[in-house]
Design a protein around this motif. Sequence first.
Motif, PDB file in Angstrom:
ATOM      1  N   PHE A 350     -40.508  -4.781 -39.691  1.00 16.16           N
ATOM      2  CA  PHE A 350     -41.333  -4.116 -38.692  1.00 16.16           C
ATOM      3  C   PHE A 350     -41.968  -2.814 -39.174  1.00 16.16           C
ATOM      4  CE2 PHE A 350     -38.497  -6.752 -36.096  1.00 16.16           C
ATOM      5  CZ  PHE A 350     -39.421  -7.392 -35.292  1.00 16.16           C
ATOM      6  N   SER A 351     -41.372  -2.170 -40.162  1.00 17.61           N
ATOM      7  CA  SER A 351     -41.929  -0.903 -40.659  1.00 17.61           C
ATOM      8  C   SER A 351     -42.566  -1.045 -42.035  1.00 17.61           C
ATOM      9  CB  SER A 351     -40.829   0.169 -40.702  1.00 17.61           C
ATOM     10  OG  SER A 351     -40.389   0.492 -39.407  1.00 17.61           O
ATOM     11  N   VAL A 352     -41.864  -1.701 -42.956  1.00 17.83           N
ATOM     12  CA  VAL A 352     -42.378  -1.831 -44.324  1.00 17.83           C
ATOM     13  C   VAL A 352     -43.672  -2.626 -44.346  1.00 17.83           C
ATOM     14  CG1 VAL A 352     -41.919  -2.785 -46.611  1.00 17.83           C
ATOM     15  CG2 VAL A 352     -40.123  -1.574 -45.380  1.00 17.83           C
ATOM     16  N   ILE A 353     -43.700  -3.740 -43.623  1.00 19.12           N
ATOM     17  CA  ILE A 353     -44.891  -4.586 -43.612  1.00 19.12           C
ATOM     18  C   ILE A 353     -46.065  -3.859 -42.967  1.00 19.12           C
ATOM     19  CG2 ILE A 353     -45.853  -6.719 -42.648  1.00 19.12           C
ATOM     20  CD1 ILE A 353     -43.033  -7.919 -43.005  1.00 19.12           C
ATOM     21  N   GLU A 354     -45.783  -3.070 -41.931  1.00 22.34           N
ATOM     22  CA  GLU A 354     -46.841  -2.350 -41.232  1.00 22.34           C
ATOM     23  C   GLU A 354     -47.312  -1.128 -42.034  1.00 22.34           C
ATOM     24  OE1 GLU A 354     -49.558  -1.785 -38.210  1.00 22.34           O
ATOM     25  OE2 GLU A 354     -48.132  -3.442 -38.414  1.00 22.34           O
ATOM     26  N   ASN A 355     -46.356  -0.403 -42.605  1.00 27.31           N
ATOM     27  CA  ASN A 355     -46.691   0.808 -43.361  1.00 27.31           C
ATOM     28  C   ASN A 355     -45.652   1.001 -44.466  1.00 27.31           C
ATOM     29  OD1 ASN A 355     -47.673   3.224 -44.293  1.00 27.31           O
ATOM     30  ND2 ASN A 355     -47.169   4.397 -42.453  1.00 27.31           N
ATOM     31  N   PRO A 356     -45.837   0.329 -45.615  1.00 30.57           N
ATOM     32  CA  PRO A 356     -44.815   0.332 -46.668  1.00 30.57           C
ATOM     33  C   PRO A 356     -44.539   1.696 -47.280  1.00 30.57           C
ATOM     34  CG  PRO A 356     -46.848  -0.675 -47.450  1.00 30.57           C
ATOM     35  CD  PRO A 356     -47.010  -0.477 -45.983  1.00 30.57           C
ATOM     36  N   HIS A 357     -45.479   2.641 -47.145  1.00 29.54           N
ATOM     37  CA  HIS A 357     -45.291   3.961 -47.742  1.00 29.54           C
ATOM     38  C   HIS A 357     -45.110   5.047 -46.682  1.00 29.54           C
ATOM     39  CE1 HIS A 357     -46.361   2.021 -51.448  1.00 29.54           C
ATOM     40  NE2 HIS A 357     -47.528   1.665 -50.958  1.00 29.54           N
ATOM     41  N   GLY A 358     -44.810   4.620 -45.451  1.00 33.86           N
ATOM     42  CA  GLY A 358     -44.589   5.574 -44.369  1.00 33.86           C
ATOM     43  C   GLY A 358     -43.232   6.251 -44.477  1.00 33.86           C
ATOM     44  N   THR A 359     -43.002   7.201 -43.597  1.00 35.36           N
ATOM     45  CA  THR A 359     -41.765   7.983 -43.628  1.00 35.36           C
ATOM     46  C   THR A 359     -40.542   7.113 -43.379  1.00 35.36           C
ATOM     47  OG1 THR A 359     -42.973   9.917 -42.796  1.00 35.36           O
ATOM     48  CG2 THR A 359     -40.574   9.963 -42.633  1.00 35.36           C
ATOM     49  N   VAL A 360     -40.615   6.230 -42.364  1.00 37.38           N
ATOM     50  CA  VAL A 360     -39.469   5.377 -42.019  1.00 37.38           C
ATOM     51  C   VAL A 360     -39.112   4.466 -43.191  1.00 37.38           C
ATOM     52  CG1 VAL A 360     -38.644   3.564 -40.472  1.00 37.38           C
ATOM     53  CG2 VAL A 360     -39.999   5.451 -39.560  1.00 37.38           C
ATOM     54  N   SER A 361     -40.125   3.807 -43.762  1.00 39.73           N
ATOM     55  CA  SER A 361     -39.895   2.890 -44.873  1.00 39.73           C
ATOM     56  C   SER A 361     -39.310   3.629 -46.071  1.00 39.73           C
ATOM     57  CB  SER A 361     -41.201   2.200 -45.271  1.00 39.73           C
ATOM     58  OG  SER A 361     -41.761   1.506 -44.184  1.00 39.73           O
ATOM     59  N   THR A 362     -39.848   4.796 -46.379  1.00 41.86           N
ATOM     60  CA  THR A 362     -39.396   5.563 -47.540  1.00 41.86           C
ATOM     61  C   THR A 362     -37.967   6.047 -47.360  1.00 41.86           C
ATOM     62  OG1 THR A 362     -41.671   6.304 -47.946  1.00 41.86           O
ATOM     63  CG2 THR A 362     -39.906   7.516 -49.042  1.00 41.86           C
ATOM     64  N   VAL A 363     -37.647   6.568 -46.182  1.00 43.04           N
ATOM     65  CA  VAL A 363     -36.304   7.112 -45.930  1.00 43.04           C
ATOM     66  C   VAL A 363     -35.245   6.009 -46.021  1.00 43.04           C
ATOM     67  CG1 VAL A 363     -34.803   8.125 -44.166  1.00 43.04           C
ATOM     68  CG2 VAL A 363     -37.088   9.076 -44.565  1.00 43.04           C
ATOM     69  N   PHE A 364     -35.508   4.878 -45.374  1.00 43.76           N
ATOM     70  CA  PHE A 364     -34.514   3.796 -45.368  1.00 43.76           C
ATOM     71  C   PHE A 364     -34.404   3.104 -46.725  1.00 43.76           C
ATOM     72  CE2 PHE A 364     -34.733   4.302 -40.804  1.00 43.76           C
ATOM     73  CZ  PHE A 364     -33.459   3.975 -40.395  1.00 43.76           C
ATOM     74  N   SER A 365     -35.429   3.247 -47.569  1.00 40.81           N
ATOM     75  CA  SER A 365     -35.324   2.696 -48.925  1.00 40.81           C
ATOM     76  C   SER A 365     -34.523   3.611 -49.840  1.00 40.81           C
ATOM     77  CB  SER A 365     -36.722   2.463 -49.511  1.00 40.81           C
ATOM     78  OG  SER A 365     -37.411   3.685 -49.699  1.00 40.81           O
ATOM     79  N   MET A 366     -34.149   4.796 -49.353  1.00 40.55           N
ATOM     80  CA  MET A 366     -33.320   5.724 -50.111  1.00 40.55           C
ATOM     81  C   MET A 366     -31.871   5.714 -49.633  1.00 40.55           C
ATOM     82  SD  MET A 366     -35.302   7.037 -52.355  1.00 40.55           S
ATOM     83  CE  MET A 366     -37.072   7.046 -52.647  1.00 40.55           C
TER      84      MET A 366
END
Length: 432
Positions: A350-366
């Motif tokens: 729901f977040s990565v596909i919509e905005n892969p470089h957004g704040t939510v995607s970046t934080v949860f990938s860390m």
Amino acid sequence: MSNLKLIIKREFIARVRNRTFIVMTFLSPLIFVGMISLIAWLTTLNNDEIHKVAFFDETGLFTFDFKDSDEIDYIDYSRLPLNDAKDSVVIKQLDGLLYIPKKNTNKELATSIQFYADESPNISILNKIEKIIGNKLTNQNFTEKGLDLSMIEKAKAKVNIQIENFSGEKTSKMSSYVKMVFGGAAGYFLMMFIIIYGNMVMRSVIEEKSNRIIEIIISSVKPIQLMMGKILGTSFAGILQFLVWVILGGVLLTIATSVFGIDPQPVGMDESLALQEGNHEEIQLLLQDILKLPLGTLIFSFFIYFIGGYFLYSSIYAAIGAAVDSETDSQQFMLPIILPLMLGIYVGFFSVIENPHGTVSTVFSMIPLTSPIVMLMRIPFGVPWWEVLISIFLLIGSIIFIIWLAGKIYRVGILMYGKKPSYKELFKWIKY
């Protein structure tokens, strides 16, 4: 180190020789390919089915517009009385009766058309019928206003936006979907592997604890060695099973598609028309987009996150197995494991596909508990190397910490019997 090797070998052989393991290793690809073939076959049956729709047109405007197609056969009941037409549809078990009443204006007509059917009609059929009626009424409105239909048709502009990066390379419109499929598949498979083989580690610990075998083993080896041996031995067995699934599944899928003539991914009607019209450029761009994916980085990262994620969660599974006496008692501790995995999947889709470089995607990938899934879903969209490195280093650091933490719980828990531990007691065990 020699004791650790013996434990790994013992766990690996015990898993591989297990009847359930052997049966599921060879049966799972058969079930998987069988399900794909069955779904594909059922889909072809649905595509070949011709729907029969009767229409009762009081206006006489649509008599020649309802033409038979590969999906719908139209039957004209306009000359019959309406009640007789309804009875005939029921007796002949047609899909339904389209009733077009006579109205003073097209605006009234557009909201007065009815479709009689005992069962809910197919949505695609209704959409096709609405399109036919809508086009007819629109053209009639143009004619009434004195507009030339041929001139309107010629004036229509067909827009086809070409996608190109700033370096001049063209990309397909389906590029985002390709990245989504590759990233989503990698993240989902990783989650399933962690759950399946993590549970296997936990059941192994519970089984040895309930049989009191653990008391004999622990007299010869350190608890941390025993825990690591179980994790490594089970992981090697899991990797072997996974490789068998991939190879055997690929062979069976190839045989099923060639022998039975079943396409596991049948091309839809619109896609078939596009291919017949010579839409080869889009297909070529799509293939180029697949080849331009960072496949090397994705494969390398998959193994890194696969190993890291497995060790992280398997340590937690092993600690839970040591803390309880039965698999039923372990359910109270499953939430800390399942919740981050599910959160990673939801954030990915729901977040990565919509905005892969957004704040939510970046934080949860860390975050180590979700990074194995979320980062794998981000990589196809292009992630800076330094972000991947930071994520991996954080994951490695968390693995060391969790193994140390799980080892303390494991050391105390494997010799505890007869009492369901609480989170408070687990915290006390860590202090020992």
